[in-house]
Design a protein around this motif. Structure first.
Motif, PDB file in Angstrom:
ATOM      1  N   CYS A 131     -27.717  66.668 -30.011  1.00 34.85           N
ATOM      2  CA  CYS A 131     -28.714  66.860 -28.968  1.00 34.85           C
ATOM      3  C   CYS A 131     -28.286  66.127 -27.697  1.00 34.85           C
ATOM      4  O   CYS A 131     -27.814  64.994 -27.747  1.00 34.85           O
ATOM      5  N   HIS A 133     -30.060  64.874 -25.604  1.00 40.18           N
ATOM      6  CA  HIS A 133     -31.004  63.821 -25.218  1.00 40.18           C
ATOM      7  C   HIS A 133     -30.546  62.465 -25.736  1.00 40.18           C
ATOM      8  O   HIS A 133     -30.161  61.604 -24.970  1.00 40.18           O
ATOM      9  N   ALA A 134     -30.563  62.282 -27.060  1.00 43.37           N
ATOM     10  CA  ALA A 134     -30.129  60.999 -27.603  1.00 43.37           C
ATOM     11  C   ALA A 134     -29.156  61.170 -28.751  1.00 43.37           C
ATOM     12  O   ALA A 134     -28.797  60.202 -29.409  1.00 43.37           O
ATOM     13  N   GLY A 135     -28.724  62.400 -29.021  1.00 46.55           N
ATOM     14  CA  GLY A 135     -27.650  62.591 -29.992  1.00 46.55           C
ATOM     15  C   GLY A 135     -28.084  62.898 -31.404  1.00 46.55           C
ATOM     16  O   GLY A 135     -27.272  62.822 -32.321  1.00 46.55           O
ATOM     17  N   CYS A 136     -29.354  63.234 -31.621  1.00 43.12           N
ATOM     18  CA  CYS A 136     -29.752  63.640 -32.973  1.00 43.12           C
ATOM     19  C   CYS A 136     -29.147  65.008 -33.278  1.00 43.12           C
ATOM     20  O   CYS A 136     -28.794  65.752 -32.376  1.00 43.12           O
ATOM     21  N   CYS A 149     -34.451  70.235 -32.048  1.00 42.89           N
ATOM     22  CA  CYS A 149     -34.064  68.861 -32.348  1.00 42.89           C
ATOM     23  C   CYS A 149     -35.207  68.164 -33.082  1.00 42.89           C
ATOM     24  O   CYS A 149     -36.358  68.245 -32.665  1.00 42.89           O
ATOM     25  N   CYS A 151     -35.787  65.000 -33.379  1.00 46.26           N
ATOM     26  CA  CYS A 151     -36.176  63.658 -32.938  1.00 46.26           C
ATOM     27  C   CYS A 151     -37.317  63.642 -31.927  1.00 46.26           C
ATOM     28  O   CYS A 151     -38.334  63.011 -32.143  1.00 46.26           O
ATOM     29  N   HIS A 152     -37.151  64.335 -30.792  1.00 43.04           N
ATOM     30  CA  HIS A 152     -38.198  64.280 -29.779  1.00 43.04           C
ATOM     31  C   HIS A 152     -38.561  65.670 -29.285  1.00 43.04           C
ATOM     32  O   HIS A 152     -39.008  65.850 -28.163  1.00 43.04           O
ATOM     33  N   GLY A 153     -38.273  66.665 -30.103  1.00 43.16           N
ATOM     34  CA  GLY A 153     -38.714  68.015 -29.767  1.00 43.16           C
ATOM     35  C   GLY A 153     -37.894  68.734 -28.718  1.00 43.16           C
ATOM     36  O   GLY A 153     -38.416  69.610 -28.027  1.00 43.16           O
ATOM     37  N   GLY A 154     -36.628  68.398 -28.578  1.00 44.28           N
ATOM     38  CA  GLY A 154     -35.779  69.150 -27.664  1.00 44.28           C
ATOM     39  C   GLY A 154     -35.528  70.555 -28.202  1.00 44.28           C
ATOM     40  O   GLY A 154     -35.331  70.746 -29.395  1.00 44.28           O
ATOM     41  N   PRO A 166     -37.045  66.745 -23.866  1.00 45.73           N
ATOM     42  CA  PRO A 166     -36.435  65.798 -22.923  1.00 45.73           C
ATOM     43  C   PRO A 166     -34.944  65.965 -22.614  1.00 45.73           C
ATOM     44  O   PRO A 166     -34.468  65.283 -21.712  1.00 45.73           O
TER      45      PRO A 166
END
Ligand code: HEM
Ligand code: FES
Lengths: 224, 240
Positions: A131, A133-136, A149, A151-154, A166
């Motif tokens: 991802c 965003h933060a790499g999930c 994603c 983690c945070h809904g990307g 995000p």
């Protein structure tokens, strides 16, 4: 009234009323010895600090050799759906060095933007599962034609462009080529901005549109 | 009444050392300080943090006797062995694991105390600054320690943390590369974190804690803000 000794004293020190230097000397012996001792100390300290620092900082500058990893035979990959394949990014650490890449065949109807519409240079489209965003690790959901994603809904579309959440830029891509044996090979990773213009690989969370490309410069250890 | 021979021997040993080091003066200077009126339990939060750190240091040394920073599976296996098979292993690991959170909480409570007391003001600004560095180092300990069990949670937490580091403008990407030991999470990331976690940062924390406490002893602690300066009645009458 200057004393008899002043005749032998250096003009560099006599004016300042400091004892020590004699005629022709520009520095007192005491200062010279102190300076020498400090320099020797600094050299000794630097002789172990600098190599240690160099060792710790080297990875920032080191350039990894390019790897071409086999993804599978050409006809394993349709042009309207992604097939996940696992390739090695960093050798020597087992499972940890592996990553998932989503691969499909070039599709003239989908890949219409200026940067990847040539099927000769982009015979296959390979998207990183990481991802932006933060790499999930993102998951390809064929029914929705979206990457999601956990983690945070990307959310990303079929081209890896962000459609929700995000992430600041699309999913990263990998260079692809077809070997003489008819195998799809996955090459180095690169990043793209929202128009799918390629950039050298960046870390997740680093935007590439507008100011972003200047705030997050290419790294020494990455190919340009 | 003459001392018991054992006590006598103790006194002799202490005297022998003190005659050659004069340490008892330093000890008295550190331990028998005047404290302001109104000193209360909140003043113990700093010492509580220090004991949390000491507990981490001691339990950590024993964990290091079993731990192997091997990214190909040895790290996870060594932690599994320690937790499931070693006598008291789970207990000591638990102390270190929960103690880490306790230390972070205590640092913040202590910082809150010194903030609310206004203890960061002249002449104690330097102690506040040292405190901020200690806070950051404590967080570095928490971050680097989290990777060591090398399970899925540890791995992904570190991937995300080093990616977040990379989002700092300009220097971020370089810092992230430095942390990981390369542009990818690689073979050296784990051993890097291990060295930072057990050698670099504990040393820095111990040294800075010494400086922090030296300044506390030298400057004295701040009186609670609700204690008014005591008016001298006699002086007041003279002036009137
Ligand atoms: C490893 C973490 C730390 C340890 C072991 C530690 C230890 C201590 C101790 C034992 C004291 C004596 C007074 C008291 O307990 O209140 C103290 C005082 C003080 N600490 Fe810390 N501390 C730490 C972190 C911090 C942090 C994060 C800050 C703030 C940013 C800070 C700021 C101060 C200040 C300003 C004082 C003086 C208090 C006064 O004058 O009343 N310390 N510290
Ligand atoms: S890591 Fe994917 S949305 Fe945050």
């Amino acid at each position: 009234m200057p004393s008899k000794h002043d005749r032998y004293k250096s003009k560099y020190t006599v004016d300042r009323q400091v004892p020590g230097a004699f005629e022709g000397e520009t520095i007192t012996r005491r200062r010279f010895m102190t300076g020498t001792a400090h320099t020797a100390g600094a050299v000794a300290a630097a002789s172990f600090t600098l190599p240690a620092l160099g060792l710790a900082l080297a990875p920032v500058f080191e350039r990894e050799p390019h790897r071409w990893e086999i993804a599978g035979p050409v006809d394993m990959f349709p042009d309207d759906n992604y097939i996940p394949v696992v390739v090695t990014l960093a050798a020597g650490i087992g499972q940890v060095g592996k990553t998932t890449v989503y691969v499909r065949k070039h599709n003239a109807a989908l890949d219409t933007d200026a940067y990847d519409r040539n099927p000769r240079t982009h015979p296959f489209i390979a998207l990183s599962d990481r991802c932006a965003h933060a790499g999930c690790p993102v998951r390809w959901v064929p029914a929705a034609e979206r990457f999601a994603c956990p983690c945070h809904g990307g959310v990303y579309d079929i081209l890896g462009r962000r459609v929700g959440g995000p992430p600041p830029r699309p999913l990263d891509r990998f260079f692809t080529r077809v070997s003489k044996q008819g195998l799809v090979e996955i090459g180095p990773r690169y990043s793209v901005n929202s128009e799918l213009k390629p950039f050298s690989p960046r870390g997740p969370g680093e935007p590439l549109d507008g100011l972003g490309q200047y705030l997050y410069p290419a790294q020494f250890d990455e190919r340009k | 009444m003459p001392l018991h021979p054992v006590a006598e021997a103790g006194v002799t040993v202490v005297d022998w050392i003190d005659e050659r080091t004069s340490l008892s003066g330093a000890g008295r200077w550190m331990m028998f300080r005047k404290v302001p009126k109104g000193t209360n339990w909140f003043y113990t939060l700093g010492s509580a943090t220090m004991f949390a750190f000491l507990s981490q240091a001691v339990t950590g040394v024993f964990l290091a006797m079993y731990y192997r920073p091997d990214a190909t599976g040895g790290a996870y296996e060594s932690v599994r062995h320690l937790t499931n098979e070693v006598f008291l292993g789970a207990f000591v690991r638990g102390m270190h694991l929960w103690g880490a959170s306790v230390m972070v909480v205590l640092v913040f409570l202590h910082m809150g105390r010194t903030f609310l007391w206004g203890a960061y003001k002249y002449p104690r600004e330097l102690n506040w600054i040292i405190g901020v560095v200690l806070l950051i180092l404590t967080m570095v300990m928490a971050l680097t320690g989290y990777l060591l069990p090398f399970d899925q949670r540890a791995y992904w937490a570190t991937v995300v943390a080093s990616n977040i580091t990379g989002t700092g403008p300009i220097v971020g990407p370089y810092l992230a590369d430095f942390l990981r030991g390369g542009s990818e999470f690689g073979a050296t990331t784990l051993s890097r974190f291990y060295a930072i976690h057990m050698l670099v940062v504990p040393g820095l924390i111990a040294a800075l804690m010494g400086a922090h406490l030296y300044l506390v002893a030298k400057l004295g602690t701040t009186a609670p803000p609700w204690k008014k300066v005591h008016k001298d009645v006699k002086l007041d009458t003279i002036e009137a």
